[in-house]
Design a protein around this motif. Structure first.
Motif, PDB file in Angstrom:
ATOM      1  N   ASN A 186     -35.129 -13.936  18.473  1.00 14.74           N
ATOM      2  CA  ASN A 186     -33.713 -14.147  19.075  1.00 14.74           C
ATOM      3  C   ASN A 186     -33.114 -15.664  18.953  1.00 14.74           C
ATOM      4  OD1 ASN A 186     -33.554 -11.586  20.336  1.00 14.74           O
ATOM      5  ND2 ASN A 186     -33.604 -12.315  22.301  1.00 14.74           N
ATOM      6  N   VAL A 187     -33.046 -15.814  17.657  1.00 14.20           N
ATOM      7  CA  VAL A 187     -32.302 -17.229  17.270  1.00 14.20           C
ATOM      8  C   VAL A 187     -31.443 -17.091  15.888  1.00 14.20           C
ATOM      9  CG1 VAL A 187     -34.366 -18.700  18.120  1.00 14.20           C
ATOM     10  CG2 VAL A 187     -34.389 -17.829  15.667  1.00 14.20           C
ATOM     11  N   LYS A 188     -30.628 -17.778  15.727  1.00 17.23           N
ATOM     12  CA  LYS A 188     -29.647 -17.824  14.906  1.00 17.23           C
ATOM     13  C   LYS A 188     -29.664 -19.047  13.972  1.00 17.23           C
ATOM     14  CE  LYS A 188     -24.716 -17.249  14.018  1.00 17.23           C
ATOM     15  NZ  LYS A 188     -23.199 -17.522  14.812  1.00 17.23           N
ATOM     16  N   LEU A 189     -29.835 -18.557  12.736  1.00 14.82           N
ATOM     17  CA  LEU A 189     -30.189 -19.550  11.692  1.00 14.82           C
ATOM     18  C   LEU A 189     -28.925 -20.289  11.044  1.00 14.82           C
ATOM     19  CD1 LEU A 189     -33.455 -17.883   9.846  1.00 14.82           C
ATOM     20  CD2 LEU A 189     -33.294 -19.411  11.876  1.00 14.82           C
ATOM     21  N   ASN A 190     -29.001 -21.324  10.603  1.00 21.62           N
ATOM     22  CA  ASN A 190     -28.112 -22.194   9.905  1.00 21.62           C
ATOM     23  C   ASN A 190     -28.222 -21.261   8.316  1.00 21.62           C
ATOM     24  OD1 ASN A 190     -26.549 -23.771   8.307  1.00 21.62           O
ATOM     25  ND2 ASN A 190     -27.162 -25.569   9.325  1.00 21.62           N
ATOM     26  N   SER A 191     -26.999 -20.900   7.916  1.00 16.45           N
ATOM     27  CA  SER A 191     -26.826 -20.345   6.778  1.00 16.45           C
ATOM     28  C   SER A 191     -27.427 -21.093   5.487  1.00 16.45           C
ATOM     29  CB  SER A 191     -25.384 -19.683   6.059  1.00 16.45           C
ATOM     30  OG  SER A 191     -25.322 -18.690   7.298  1.00 16.45           O
ATOM     31  N   ARG A 192     -27.041 -22.559   5.599  1.00 11.60           N
ATOM     32  CA  ARG A 192     -27.380 -23.456   4.895  1.00 11.60           C
ATOM     33  C   ARG A 192     -29.200 -23.643   4.784  1.00 11.60           C
ATOM     34  NH1 ARG A 192     -25.636 -25.608  -0.117  1.00 11.60           N
ATOM     35  NH2 ARG A 192     -26.324 -27.650  -0.578  1.00 11.60           N
ATOM     36  N   LEU A 193     -29.656 -23.475   3.683  1.00 11.59           N
ATOM     37  CA  LEU A 193     -30.942 -23.767   3.575  1.00 11.59           C
ATOM     38  C   LEU A 193     -31.432 -24.941   3.903  1.00 11.59           C
ATOM     39  CD1 LEU A 193     -31.931 -21.441   0.394  1.00 11.59           C
ATOM     40  CD2 LEU A 193     -31.891 -20.716   2.947  1.00 11.59           C
ATOM     41  N   PRO A 194     -32.371 -25.345   4.784  1.00  8.17           N
ATOM     42  CA  PRO A 194     -32.803 -26.679   4.975  1.00  8.17           C
ATOM     43  C   PRO A 194     -33.449 -27.405   3.615  1.00  8.17           C
ATOM     44  CG  PRO A 194     -33.968 -24.945   6.440  1.00  8.17           C
ATOM     45  CD  PRO A 194     -33.306 -24.182   5.374  1.00  8.17           C
ATOM     46  N   GLU A 195     -33.142 -28.634   3.604  1.00  8.31           N
ATOM     47  CA  GLU A 195     -33.152 -29.723   2.710  1.00  8.31           C
ATOM     48  C   GLU A 195     -34.673 -29.764   2.439  1.00  8.31           C
ATOM     49  OE1 GLU A 195     -31.139 -30.864   0.608  1.00  8.31           O
ATOM     50  OE2 GLU A 195     -29.034 -30.349   1.562  1.00  8.31           O
ATOM     51  N   VAL A 196     -35.584 -29.638   3.431  1.00  8.00           N
ATOM     52  CA  VAL A 196     -37.068 -30.024   3.354  1.00  8.00           C
ATOM     53  C   VAL A 196     -37.499 -28.746   2.867  1.00  8.00           C
ATOM     54  CG1 VAL A 196     -36.976 -31.464   5.137  1.00  8.00           C
ATOM     55  CG2 VAL A 196     -37.147 -29.170   5.726  1.00  8.00           C
ATOM     56  N   LEU A 197     -36.928 -27.650   2.546  1.00 11.34           N
ATOM     57  CA  LEU A 197     -37.581 -26.435   1.768  1.00 11.34           C
ATOM     58  C   LEU A 197     -38.333 -26.572   0.558  1.00 11.34           C
ATOM     59  CD1 LEU A 197     -38.067 -23.321   2.063  1.00 11.34           C
ATOM     60  CD2 LEU A 197     -35.793 -23.088   1.062  1.00 11.34           C
ATOM     61  N   PRO A 198     -39.528 -26.411   0.462  1.00  7.72           N
ATOM     62  CA  PRO A 198     -40.172 -26.435  -0.902  1.00  7.72           C
ATOM     63  C   PRO A 198     -39.650 -25.380  -1.639  1.00  7.72           C
ATOM     64  CG  PRO A 198     -41.988 -26.447   0.799  1.00  7.72           C
ATOM     65  CD  PRO A 198     -40.605 -26.182   1.540  1.00  7.72           C
ATOM     66  N   ARG A 210     -36.908 -25.166  -3.177  1.00  8.92           N
ATOM     67  CA  ARG A 210     -35.584 -24.949  -2.773  1.00  8.92           C
ATOM     68  C   ARG A 210     -34.740 -24.703  -4.295  1.00  8.92           C
ATOM     69  NH1 ARG A 210     -30.770 -27.687  -1.214  1.00  8.92           N
ATOM     70  NH2 ARG A 210     -29.718 -26.812   0.710  1.00  8.92           N
ATOM     71  N   THR A 211     -35.152 -25.008  -5.342  1.00  8.41           N
ATOM     72  CA  THR A 211     -34.317 -24.813  -6.680  1.00  8.41           C
ATOM     73  C   THR A 211     -34.547 -23.401  -6.770  1.00  8.41           C
ATOM     74  OG1 THR A 211     -36.401 -25.340  -7.904  1.00  8.41           O
ATOM     75  CG2 THR A 211     -34.875 -26.927  -7.709  1.00  8.41           C
ATOM     76  N   PHE A 212     -35.531 -22.316  -6.221  1.00  6.69           N
ATOM     77  CA  PHE A 212     -35.422 -20.920  -6.319  1.00  6.69           C
ATOM     78  C   PHE A 212     -34.108 -20.447  -5.878  1.00  6.69           C
ATOM     79  CE2 PHE A 212     -39.594 -19.059  -7.857  1.00  6.69           C
ATOM     80  CZ  PHE A 212     -40.351 -20.063  -7.957  1.00  6.69           C
ATOM     81  N   PHE A 213     -33.432 -20.936  -5.090  1.00  9.89           N
ATOM     82  CA  PHE A 213     -32.338 -20.452  -4.338  1.00  9.89           C
ATOM     83  C   PHE A 213     -30.705 -21.182  -4.705  1.00  9.89           C
ATOM     84  CE2 PHE A 213     -36.046 -20.651  -1.562  1.00  9.89           C
ATOM     85  CZ  PHE A 213     -36.019 -19.031  -1.385  1.00  9.89           C
ATOM     86  N   GLN A 214     -31.194 -21.637  -6.022  1.00 13.03           N
ATOM     87  CA  GLN A 214     -29.866 -22.195  -6.652  1.00 13.03           C
ATOM     88  C   GLN A 214     -29.086 -20.836  -6.888  1.00 13.03           C
ATOM     89  OE1 GLN A 214     -30.461 -25.019  -9.452  1.00 13.03           O
ATOM     90  NE2 GLN A 214     -32.001 -23.792 -10.430  1.00 13.03           N
ATOM     91  N   PRO A 215     -27.793 -21.096  -7.276  1.00 12.10           N
ATOM     92  CA  PRO A 215     -26.749 -22.335  -6.991  1.00 12.10           C
ATOM     93  C   PRO A 215     -26.215 -22.357  -5.601  1.00 12.10           C
ATOM     94  CG  PRO A 215     -25.579 -20.577  -8.002  1.00 12.10           C
ATOM     95  CD  PRO A 215     -26.840 -19.941  -7.984  1.00 12.10           C
ATOM     96  N   ASP A 216     -26.266 -21.294  -4.601  1.00 10.42           N
ATOM     97  CA  ASP A 216     -25.637 -21.456  -3.249  1.00 10.42           C
ATOM     98  C   ASP A 216     -26.618 -22.080  -2.253  1.00 10.42           C
ATOM     99  OD1 ASP A 216     -27.351 -18.766  -2.286  1.00 10.42           O
ATOM    100  OD2 ASP A 216     -26.480 -18.249  -3.893  1.00 10.42           O
ATOM    101  N   TYR A 217     -27.900 -21.972  -2.429  1.00 12.36           N
ATOM    102  CA  TYR A 217     -28.671 -22.519  -1.516  1.00 12.36           C
ATOM    103  C   TYR A 217     -28.379 -21.978  -0.007  1.00 12.36           C
ATOM    104  CZ  TYR A 217     -30.183 -25.790  -5.045  1.00 12.36           C
ATOM    105  OH  TYR A 217     -30.353 -26.270  -6.413  1.00 12.36           O
ATOM    106  N   SER A 218     -28.078 -20.723  -0.137  1.00 13.92           N
ATOM    107  CA  SER A 218     -27.647 -20.056   1.201  1.00 13.92           C
ATOM    108  C   SER A 218     -28.566 -18.784   1.622  1.00 13.92           C
ATOM    109  CB  SER A 218     -26.354 -19.746   1.008  1.00 13.92           C
ATOM    110  OG  SER A 218     -25.869 -18.532   2.279  1.00 13.92           O
ATOM    111  N   LEU A 219     -28.671 -18.792   2.911  1.00 14.38           N
ATOM    112  CA  LEU A 219     -29.630 -17.713   3.505  1.00 14.38           C
ATOM    113  C   LEU A 219     -28.802 -16.217   3.115  1.00 14.38           C
ATOM    114  CD1 LEU A 219     -32.105 -17.185   4.941  1.00 14.38           C
ATOM    115  CD2 LEU A 219     -31.124 -17.106   6.984  1.00 14.38           C
ATOM    116  N   HIS A 220     -27.679 -16.249   2.971  1.00 14.02           N
ATOM    117  CA  HIS A 220     -26.855 -15.289   3.063  1.00 14.02           C
ATOM    118  C   HIS A 220     -25.941 -14.996   1.802  1.00 14.02           C
ATOM    119  CE1 HIS A 220     -28.149 -13.642   6.874  1.00 14.02           C
ATOM    120  NE2 HIS A 220     -27.949 -14.938   7.288  1.00 14.02           N
ATOM    121  N   PRO A 221     -26.435 -14.902   0.501  1.00 15.67           N
ATOM    122  CA  PRO A 221     -25.424 -14.924  -0.567  1.00 15.67           C
ATOM    123  C   PRO A 221     -24.852 -13.189  -0.507  1.00 15.67           C
ATOM    124  CG  PRO A 221     -27.798 -14.690  -1.141  1.00 15.67           C
ATOM    125  CD  PRO A 221     -27.966 -14.949   0.074  1.00 15.67           C
TER     126      PRO A 221
END
Length: 466
Positions: A352-364, A366-377
């Motif tokens: 029951n929480v809502k996440l920021n669509s922008r992935l956290p900067e601290v994420l190990p 993180r380059t796997f999720f380029q180019p958008d770095y979004s939870l919802h591409p």
């Protein structure tokens, strides 16, 4: 005026230090529309499960589980759940469903000695889909153990929703592996739930038909299986047409929803809700097992649907809204970055929480999720939707007609609860209780001894203490 940190269109930008202090989620107001209730959620994860490797060219990548875990940690979702690192399933637990000769084979075969088992490789369906790899048996024990641990937390009332993303391997059969699945953790978990729960509902939203689970419970009315999947008669595993409804006592307790390529968010959600609501109302399950295979997402390496992450999650959210104890499992999914996005998002749905669509900067990683770095591409619109409105309406009517034969929920006689899958005999259990009692008596003796020693130390010189 206040600005929501979730508003990606905001003209306000934060500096690096502010970003580090900004929360990555916010609680959702507790309304029926947004989930109905605030369940106690448990998360079951053994980090060793991501260390195994099917082979360089094999589409199944267990490291997707590590990516999922990193996302869950980066978003700090662990603050909303009870976290458990489960033990491995024992051989005895695996034998509750699988045959002894098959488990013995899994336990014994390795890439180094595979030539010695040439005859067994054919017998047990070992090949390109289900290769022999290092640690194959250990890997199976780990993910099955996590699902069993999750089922125990539900039985004990310690959790309302228990999550194991490493589980959900729904193709494995009693005597052989199938479709990248070696041990059927779903069947083992349902068998454990049936010790206490009179009726268990199994829901499968993987791209592939949940044939292993359906086959295991095809003859019983205590488990109802519902599978939404691609079906054309040839697509693996080749089963799952709407006329597969169960046999004997289990007739009409299997429901299959065969779909064509390219189904979109709106069509899928509408069909899912219109079918699952009467299923739950009629069958009245006391526990639900939901398999959340991510290969039904658009852009999957092996998939051909157009579902986005929110649409997939909406199906899980709808089932959650009934407030019935849930075991939530992973499954297929062969584009690791999207698999991890989905399961992290569905973890947020459960908590029951809502996440920021922008992935956290601290994420190990993180380059796997380029180019958008979004939870919802955007994952949709890759394939033409071959599911016409007429086809979906006819399918819905056919399935609802099948539900008419249920005639209410089947009843179960009152009986003694059988021992759980830990396979502890009465003598072994009594031995443990006796040992605990002896330890308790010894502890009490030590406490009494410490009391008198302490009393003597504190006594005045003129006082006499026996």
């Amino acid at each position: 005026m206040s600005y929501s940190w979730l508003d990606e269109e905001s003209t306000i930008s934060l500096d690096r230090r502010a970003n580090q202090k900004t929360p990555f989620y916010e609680p959702i107001v507790n309304t029926f529309k947004d989930g109905g209730y605030n369940p106690n959620v448990s998360y079951h994860y053994n980090p060793d499960v991501s260390k195994y490797h099917y082979g360089v060219r094999h589409p199944m990548k267990p490291f997707r589980l590590m990516l999922t875990d990193h996302l869950v940690i980066a978003y700090k979702l662990y603050e909303q759940m009870d976290i458990y690192q489960p033990r491995r399933a024992t051989k005895e637990e695996l034998l509750e469903f699988h045959s002894e000769d098959y488990i013995k084979f899994l336990e014994s075969v390795t890439p180094d000695n595979a030539k010695k088992y040439a005859q067994h490789l054919r017998q047990f369906n070992i090949g390109d889909d289900c290769p022999v790899f290092d640690g194959m048996y250990d890997y199976s024990q780990i993910y099955a153990g996590a699902s069993l641990d999750a089922s125990r937390k539900l039985i004990a009332g310690m959790s309302d929703i228990a999550i194991n993303w490493s589980g959900g391997l729904h193709h494995a059969k009693k005597h052989e592996p199938s479709g990248f699945c070696y041990v059927n953790d779903i069947v083992l978990s349902i068998l454990n739930l049936l010790r206490v729960h009179p009726r268990v509902l199994y829901i499968d939203i993987d791209l592939h038909h949940g044939d292993g689970v359906q086959e295991a419970f095809y003859l019983t009315d205590r488990v109802m299986t519902v599978s939404f999947h691609k079906y054309d008669g040839e697509f693996f595993p080749g089963t799952g047409n709407h006329d597969e409804v169960g046999l004997g006592k289990g007739k009409h307790f299997a429901l299959n929803v065969p779909l064509h390529d390219g189904i979109d968010d709106e069509s899928y959600i509408s069909l899912f809700k219109s079918i699952m609501e009467p299923v739950i109302t009629n069958f009245r399950p006391t526990a639900i097992v939901q398999q959340c295979g991510a290969d039904s997402l658009g852009c999957d390496r092996l998939g051909s649907f157009n579902l986005n992450i929110r649409a997939h999650g909406e199906c899980v959210k709808f089932v959650k809204s009934f407030g019935i104890p849930m075991l939530v499992l992973g499954g297929g999914g062969y584009t690791p970055r999207n698999v991890s996005r989905l399961w992290c998002y569905e973890t947020s749905v459960m908590t029951n929480v809502k996440l920021n669509s922008r992935l956290p900067e601290v994420l190990p990683f993180r380059t796997f999720f380029q180019p958008d770095y979004s939870l919802h591409p955007n994952l949709g619109d890759r394939y033409d939707n071959k599911n016409s409105k007429k086809y979906l309406e006819n399918l819905r009517n056919q399935l609802l007609e099948n539900l008419r034969y249920l005639r209410g929920a089947p009843s179960v006689e009152m009986q003694e609860i059988p021992p759980d899958l830990q396979n502890m005999t009465t003598d072994e259990e009594q031995e443990i209780l006796d040992r605990l009692n002896r330890e308790s008596e010894y502890d009490a003796h030590l406490d009494e001894k410490r009391y008198w020693l302490n009393t003597k130390d504190q006594a005045r010189v003129s006082e006499q203490v026996d």
